[in-house]
Motif scaffolding. Structure first.
Motif, PDB file in Angstrom:
ATOM      1  N   GLU A 118      63.685  47.859  15.570  1.00 18.69           N
ATOM      2  CA  GLU A 118      63.065  48.955  16.355  1.00 18.69           C
ATOM      3  C   GLU A 118      63.624  48.964  17.769  1.00 18.69           C
ATOM      4  O   GLU A 118      63.984  50.003  18.315  1.00 18.69           O
ATOM      5  N   ASN A 121      67.155  50.331  17.783  1.00 16.76           N
ATOM      6  CA  ASN A 121      67.162  51.802  17.689  1.00 16.76           C
ATOM      7  C   ASN A 121      66.791  52.427  19.033  1.00 16.76           C
ATOM      8  O   ASN A 121      67.409  53.393  19.480  1.00 16.76           O
ATOM      9  N   GLU A 122      65.774  51.823  19.666  1.00 18.75           N
ATOM     10  CA  GLU A 122      65.293  52.339  20.947  1.00 18.75           C
ATOM     11  C   GLU A 122      66.404  52.289  22.015  1.00 18.75           C
ATOM     12  O   GLU A 122      66.674  53.274  22.701  1.00 18.75           O
ATOM     13  N   ILE A 124      69.671  52.055  21.565  1.00 15.70           N
ATOM     14  CA  ILE A 124      70.816  52.916  21.225  1.00 15.70           C
ATOM     15  C   ILE A 124      70.521  54.370  21.608  1.00 15.70           C
ATOM     16  O   ILE A 124      71.365  55.075  22.170  1.00 15.70           O
ATOM     17  N   LYS A 125      69.279  54.779  21.349  1.00 12.76           N
ATOM     18  CA  LYS A 125      68.904  56.165  21.707  1.00 12.76           C
ATOM     19  C   LYS A 125      68.835  56.321  23.222  1.00 12.76           C
ATOM     20  O   LYS A 125      69.422  57.242  23.800  1.00 12.76           O
ATOM     21  N   LYS A 126      68.121  55.362  23.861  1.00 12.01           N
ATOM     22  CA  LYS A 126      67.894  55.462  25.304  1.00 12.01           C
ATOM     23  C   LYS A 126      69.214  55.535  26.083  1.00 12.01           C
ATOM     24  O   LYS A 126      69.361  56.317  27.020  1.00 12.01           O
ATOM     25  N   HIS A 127      70.186  54.700  25.671  1.00 17.02           N
ATOM     26  CA  HIS A 127      71.449  54.655  26.428  1.00 17.02           C
ATOM     27  C   HIS A 127      72.526  55.556  25.821  1.00 17.02           C
ATOM     28  O   HIS A 127      73.694  55.464  26.198  1.00 17.02           O
ATOM     29  N   LYS A 128      72.100  56.368  24.822  1.00 19.69           N
ATOM     30  CA  LYS A 128      73.023  57.338  24.184  1.00 19.69           C
ATOM     31  C   LYS A 128      74.328  56.647  23.740  1.00 19.69           C
ATOM     32  O   LYS A 128      75.439  57.110  24.036  1.00 19.69           O
ATOM     33  N   ASP A 137      78.012  60.271  16.701  1.00 19.14           N
ATOM     34  CA  ASP A 137      76.636  59.773  16.781  1.00 19.14           C
ATOM     35  C   ASP A 137      76.412  58.673  15.744  1.00 19.14           C
ATOM     36  O   ASP A 137      77.041  58.659  14.681  1.00 19.14           O
ATOM     37  N   GLU A 140      70.561  55.348  11.888  1.00 19.34           N
ATOM     38  CA  GLU A 140      69.540  54.332  12.193  1.00 19.34           C
ATOM     39  C   GLU A 140      70.079  52.937  11.855  1.00 19.34           C
ATOM     40  O   GLU A 140      70.929  52.778  10.969  1.00 19.34           O
TER      41      GLU A 140
END
Ligand code: GAP
Length: 505
Positions: A118, A121-122, A124-128, A137, A140
């Motif tokens: 988790e 994933n967080e 990777i998304k937060k820092h693009k 892109d 998951e």
């Protein structure tokens, strides 16, 4: 690893004959390396030092040699089938699969091995974060088992097996037989130097993360009720360990703590602390590596291997890999493995010691041989003003000595060959070289880290002495040929040249 530094090390390793990528003429696969003549000698010597040092810790420690292909049941019992996984992430565009924590650590500062899916994933998304191959892109984060599966045999008798991902299981599945054969004594130590296989998603950093590698592991089986003691603890209680507990990470501070303080302040049992001391002594006293390049790093929570209760890594400072890097581990595995094998095989792993029945616990000393070789290689390499020199610990230098006739006439080559034969008979590995100036020949052995140079000159014909030149200080002494084996033995075991003869001015 910085690419420049890694390319430079590989280039030197290839040119001089230490190691290179395996199957290169057919297109190499990442994560596989072959040792060339000097690398194989260095590795064999390190393994022998490891063997001699750790097996002599106790009369009841032995080396065994085991199969590396094992049936699936072994890994169901050990937990590897379920838990020996790495986090992976696929690029939606080019479909490349990456190791998820590496995607993060390549871009962000910090330590991300062992964090939850988790959290990955967080981040990777937060820092693009995107695919470093095509910029696509990422999907998951998922998990992948790292073992190499195999089909063994054919038809009805076919069984599923795996290439073993650690040597340790070979000791656990043989424990009961050895315990009986060795007349039921604890602690019992079983050592294995052997191959381990892991389908690493992103092999990298030369010999640091490979798919086929060598481990040297000692499994010590003991009565868990004795974990708070060790019969030799007194001998190490004031010995200072270089500790990097998890709580020091933010301050990035290493604490020098005596073994007694480690017990009192960190709550580590004496049996475990004793082994921290002997491992550190192996690196600092036996091999003579610099103290500041060594530390113990505590792993905690999810960072610990799934089988460990206490887990401290041995780290060496390797700038090419970005700093302190794991080369070994000190693991308290409890009865995790023997308990698992008992359950899955239905065979009792209990021992009966004077009426007390229990499943022994395991203290594991686990070393990655290749990582240690890379560390020796990197730590040894020095570019001096006038020469390149590899300052390997003398004990593990690929050859013990270079042997040179000063000139190729006047009977010097023949006398040198006689001395070579005598030294070989006495068990030394010597390298004969008669080509080029004597200065060139010294440089050549310095570049590959041979511990000393022995030169046979005209004086040898008169008084039967030769010169012995130390690789590191470049100083020389004269030694009687008949005393050469004893002097070399002392020299290789660390004695300074000035204690072995009169240094030539
Ligand atoms: N039996 C315990 C065990 O295998 P580990 O921490 O997974 O523990 C032990 O591995 C040592 O093996 C590590 O400290 C490291 O030196 C070495 N090692 C692990 N994975 C490796 C790899 N992919 N390539 C080279 N060496 C590796």
């Amino acid at each position: 690893m910085t690419r420049d530094r890694s390319d430079k090390l590989l280039d030197i390793a290839k040119r001089r004959g230490f190691f290179w990528q395996a199957s290169a003429i057919h297109g190499a696969i990442a994560g596989f390396y072959d040792y060339a003549h000097l690398g194989a000698a260095l590795k064999r010597k390190w393994e022998n030092e490891w063997r001699n040092y750790f097996l002599s810790l106790d009369d009841n420690y032995y080396e065994i040699a085991v199969s590396q292909i094992m049936p699936e049941e072994v890994f169901r019992a050990s937990g590897h089938l379920e838990s020996f996984t790495d986090p992976i992430i696929q690029c939606k565009q080019c479909k490349t699969i990456h190791r998820a924590d590496h995607v993060i650590s390549d871009k962000l500062d910090g330590h991300f091995e062992g964090i939850s899916l988790e959290k990955m994933n967080e981040l990777i998304k937060k820092h693009k974060l995107v695919c470093d191959k095509c910029g696509g892109d990422l999907a998951e984060v998922g998990i992948l088992n790292m073992m190499f599966p195999l089909e063994i045999g054919t038809g009805k008798l076919r069984r599923t097996g795996y290439l073993s991902p650690e040597t340790a299981q070979g000791a656990y599945i043989n424990f009961k037989y050895e315990f009986e054969a060795l007349r039921r004594k604890l602690p019992l130590g079983l050592a294995i130097i052997g191959k381990a296989f892991r389908n690493e998603i992103s092999p990298r950093n030369l010999l640091i993360r490979m798919r086929e590698f060598t481990q040297a592991e000692l499994q010590i089986f003991f009565d868990p009720d004795t974990i708070t003691e060790h019969p030799d603890f007194e001998s190490v209680k004031d010995y200072k360990l270089r500790m990097f507990p998890a709580k020091n990470r933010e301050a990035n501070r290493i604490d020098d703590m005596t073994c007694q303080e480690v017990v009192d302040r960190l709550g580590i049992p004496r049996f475990y602390a004793y082994h921290l001391a002997v491992i550190q002594k192996f690196y600092l006293e036996h091999l003579g590596l610099p103290r500041e390049k060594f530390r113990y790093k505590e792993l905690h929570g999810d960072e610990k291997a799934f089988y460990n209760k206490y887990h401290w890594d041995i780290e060496l400072y390797l700038p090419s890999v970005g700093g302190f890097t794991e080369v070994a581990g000190c693991h308290y595995r409890t009865d995790h493995d023997l308990g698992g094998h008992q359950k899955v095989s239905g065979q009792s792993m209990e021992v009966n010691m004077e009426g007390k029945k229990f499943v022994p616990h395991v203290q594991e000393l686990s070393f990655g041989v290749d990582r240690n070789i890379l560390a020796l290689f990197e730590l040894a390499l020095e570019q001096e003003k006038e020469r390149v020199v590899m300052r390997f610990p003398r004990k593990v230098s690929p050859f013990d000595a270079g042997l040179f006739p000063l000139v190729n006439k006047d009977g010097l080559p023949e006398r040198t060959r006689n001395i070579q034969a005598a030294l070989k008979k006495a068990g030394f590995q010597v390298f004969y070289d008669a080509s080029g100036s004597i200065g060139r020949r010294y440089r050549r052995i310095d570049e590959v880290g041979i511990a000393c140079g022995i030169t046979v000159d005209h004086q040898t014909l008169e008084d039967d002495t030769v010169t012995l030149r130390d690789r590191d200080s470049m100083k020389q002494i004269r030694v009687k040929v008949e005393e050469l084996p004893k002097v070399m033995d002392d020299f290789l075991n660390g004695k300074g040249l000035e204690h072995l003869g009169v240094v030539i001015k």
